[in-house]
Design a protein around this motif. Structure first.
Motif, PDB file in Angstrom:
ATOM      1  N   UNK A  48      -7.890 -14.692  -7.796  1.00  0.00           N
ATOM      2  CA  UNK A  48      -8.386 -13.922  -7.105  1.00  0.00           C
ATOM      3  C   UNK A  48      -7.754 -12.504  -6.644  1.00  0.00           C
ATOM      4  N   UNK A  49      -6.704 -12.552  -5.967  1.00  0.00           N
ATOM      5  CA  UNK A  49      -5.905 -11.405  -5.822  1.00  0.00           C
ATOM      6  C   UNK A  49      -5.737 -10.543  -6.821  1.00  0.00           C
ATOM      7  N   UNK A  50      -5.209 -11.279  -7.961  1.00  0.00           N
ATOM      8  CA  UNK A  50      -4.745 -10.387  -9.127  1.00  0.00           C
ATOM      9  C   UNK A  50      -5.966  -9.694  -9.626  1.00  0.00           C
ATOM     10  N   UNK A 103       0.837   4.585  -3.235  1.00  0.00           N
ATOM     11  CA  UNK A 103      -0.347   5.116  -3.211  1.00  0.00           C
ATOM     12  C   UNK A 103      -1.523   4.153  -3.188  1.00  0.00           C
ATOM     13  N   UNK A 104      -1.480   2.967  -4.060  1.00  0.00           N
ATOM     14  CA  UNK A 104      -2.388   1.736  -3.984  1.00  0.00           C
ATOM     15  C   UNK A 104      -2.239   1.128  -2.642  1.00  0.00           C
ATOM     16  N   UNK A 105      -1.208   1.050  -2.060  1.00  0.00           N
ATOM     17  CA  UNK A 105      -0.772   0.408  -0.712  1.00  0.00           C
ATOM     18  C   UNK A 105      -1.381   0.971   0.309  1.00  0.00           C
ATOM     19  N   UNK A 106      -1.529   2.576   0.169  1.00  0.00           N
ATOM     20  CA  UNK A 106      -2.178   3.218   1.284  1.00  0.00           C
ATOM     21  C   UNK A 106      -3.757   3.312   1.078  1.00  0.00           C
ATOM     22  N   UNK A 107      -4.208   2.840   0.100  1.00  0.00           N
ATOM     23  CA  UNK A 107      -5.668   2.790  -0.337  1.00  0.00           C
ATOM     24  C   UNK A 107      -6.077   1.382   0.247  1.00  0.00           C
ATOM     25  N   UNK A 135     -11.010  -0.362   7.527  1.00  0.00           N
ATOM     26  CA  UNK A 135     -12.572  -0.369   7.570  1.00  0.00           C
ATOM     27  C   UNK A 135     -13.222  -1.835   7.392  1.00  0.00           C
ATOM     28  N   UNK A 136     -12.396  -2.734   7.064  1.00  0.00           N
ATOM     29  CA  UNK A 136     -12.833  -4.047   6.839  1.00  0.00           C
ATOM     30  C   UNK A 136     -12.967  -4.814   8.502  1.00  0.00           C
ATOM     31  N   UNK A 150      -6.862 -10.431   1.873  1.00  0.00           N
ATOM     32  CA  UNK A 150      -6.513 -10.163   0.372  1.00  0.00           C
ATOM     33  C   UNK A 150      -6.030  -8.596   0.578  1.00  0.00           C
ATOM     34  N   UNK A 151      -6.900  -7.750   1.343  1.00  0.00           N
ATOM     35  CA  UNK A 151      -6.443  -6.546   1.447  1.00  0.00           C
ATOM     36  C   UNK A 151      -4.945  -6.312   2.260  1.00  0.00           C
ATOM     37  N   UNK A 152      -4.865  -6.989   3.146  1.00  0.00           N
ATOM     38  CA  UNK A 152      -3.868  -7.008   4.045  1.00  0.00           C
ATOM     39  C   UNK A 152      -2.509  -7.184   3.069  1.00  0.00           C
ATOM     40  N   UNK A 153      -2.568  -8.408   2.310  1.00  0.00           N
ATOM     41  CA  UNK A 153      -1.602  -8.681   1.386  1.00  0.00           C
ATOM     42  C   UNK A 153      -1.179  -7.652   0.367  1.00  0.00           C
ATOM     43  N   UNK A 154      -2.256  -7.100  -0.131  1.00  0.00           N
ATOM     44  CA  UNK A 154      -2.084  -6.235  -1.264  1.00  0.00           C
ATOM     45  C   UNK A 154      -1.445  -4.684  -0.459  1.00  0.00           C
ATOM     46  N   UNK A 155      -1.590  -4.582   0.839  1.00  0.00           N
ATOM     47  CA  UNK A 155      -1.307  -3.449   1.601  1.00  0.00           C
ATOM     48  C   UNK A 155       0.403  -3.503   1.880  1.00  0.00           C
TER      49      UNK A 155
END
Length: 383
Positions: A216-218, A235-239, A246-247, A374-379
């Motif tokens: 799911x993370x992928x 840039x992706x990490x900033x997003x 916001x979450x 998930x978004x914390x991991x990606x950030x």
């Protein structure tokens, strides 16, 4: 300010609408700023309750509600045909935002929605919302349906069984959400898999059949990180960091209210063209710096640091501060309008109610908290 975007025909809207608002038949006004979305009375009631009871924090995480449009029940014609005087069916959208607002104000016919017991909804009611994807050059859009349980109390037994099966066979069961659909600009190196506007489209089967608890993370990485479109790692990490903020706010709001929402979704949008995204952030910073220097009230943004191309730069708009009234500054509108960078909204309230004395909606909150991890991991916040 981003120029006027091309508005698709009604057929095109239906083709990609799963990733925009989750409902077929949604129509736009001439500028693309508004959606006219067929809906049930329950959804209208939910929007109105948020507005009339002053739930400002809840309203902030929803699309901006502009009003309702109700057509005469004696006209026995499809919604799209009945709107011909407002929006032409050939895709030539002529109606202005002001005209739609006037139409809403004049729509006084009242009808009662009858539950369809699992059949296709037939309704003469529509809710008019601000289009969350308006103003982007190339909007990447992700629709995530929330909850382990997807059916409301009044759902027929057959629907409950079918939705329970979907939940048990997808990420709903463990994580409390499922990717319902997404579109990613330049999301594939194989041009044959892109649509005419350069998007890779992931339909509802992607979330049902291809995404599982292990990968799911992928799947979310496919949405955010995209070298082909210029959305590099920093840039992706900033997003992702912006979405984390916001979450966290959405989790806070949902925890502080007593609601029950079934089959509601979170709509994630960000600028998918890396060069446009970088430029939007730069312009955002310039506006903020100028306003600060001129002692103006700052627009609804705050600052965060992020790395771009090996340099430190001020980042993405995150937290609302004081409101800035653009209505009184029309002549400077182009200069002062903040460019679109990202948006996150809670949508779809056909089965949503405020439920006093029943506590927060833990069914929906499970999905929000899973997305937050998930978004914390990606950030890179868990590094």
């Amino acid at each position: 300010m981003v120029g006027k975007k091309r508005i698709p025909s009604p057929d095109q809207l239906r083709d990609y609408n799963y990733a925009v608002a989750g409902h077929a038949g949604t129509l736009c006004d001439a500028d693309g700023e508004l959606f006219i979305k067929p809906c049930t009375q329950t959804e209208i009631d939910f929007y109105q309750e948020v507005e009339t009871k002053g739930y400002r924090d809840f309203a902030e995480i929803m699309p901006l509600y502009m009003g309702e449009l109700q057509l005469s029940s004696t006209d026995d014609v499809p919604l799209q045909d009945a709107l011909m005087g407002v929006i032409s069916g050939d895709g030539d959208f002529k109606t202005t935002k002001e005209q739609i607002a006037a139409t809403i104000a004049e729509a006084v016919d009242q009808t009662t929605w009858v539950p369809t017991q699992g059949k296709k909804i037939k309704t003469d009611k529509s809710v008019v919302l601000e289009n969350a994807s308006y103003g982007y050059k190339k909007a990447n859009i992700l629709d995530v349906k929330l909850g382990v349980r997807l059916w409301a109390d009044d759902a027929p037994a057959e629907k409950k069984t079918r939705f329970d099966t979907i939940s048990s066979q997808t990420t709903h069961g463990k994580l409390g959400f499922r990717i319902s659909g997404m579109r990613v600009y330049q999301g594939s190196e194989d041009e044959s898999t892109l649509d005419e506007e350069g998007y890779k489209i992931y339909d509802k089967d992607f979330g049902r059949l291809s995404v599982n608890n292990d990968n799911v993370v992928d799947a979310f990485r496919k949405f955010i990180f995209n070298k082909a479109a210029g959305v590099h790692t920093a840039l992706g990490r900033a997003v992702c960091s912006a979405f984390v903020r916001d979450l966290q706010r959405i989790e806070e709001v949902l925890t502080s209210h007593e609601t029950r929402m079934y089959s509601s979704s979170l709509l994630f949008i960000f600028e998918g063209d890396g060069a446009a995204l970088d430029a939007a952030i730069e312009k955002n910073n310039e506006i903020m710096d100028r306003q600060s220097a001129e002692s103006y009230t700052c627009p609804p943004v705050s600052r965060t640091n992020m790395s771009l191309d090996s340099r430190m730069d001020s980042g993405i708009a995150l937290e609302p501060e004081d409101d800035y009234d653009y209505e009184d500054n029309d002549e400077d509108d182009d200069e002062l309008r903040l460019p679109q960078i990202y948006t996150l909204k809670l949508i779809d309230f056909a089965h949503a109610n405020f439920t006093p004395n029943q506590g927060p909606d833990e069914n929906v909150l499970l999905g929000v908290r899973s997305l937050l991890r998930i978004f914390k991991e990606m950030a890179g916040e868990d590094d």
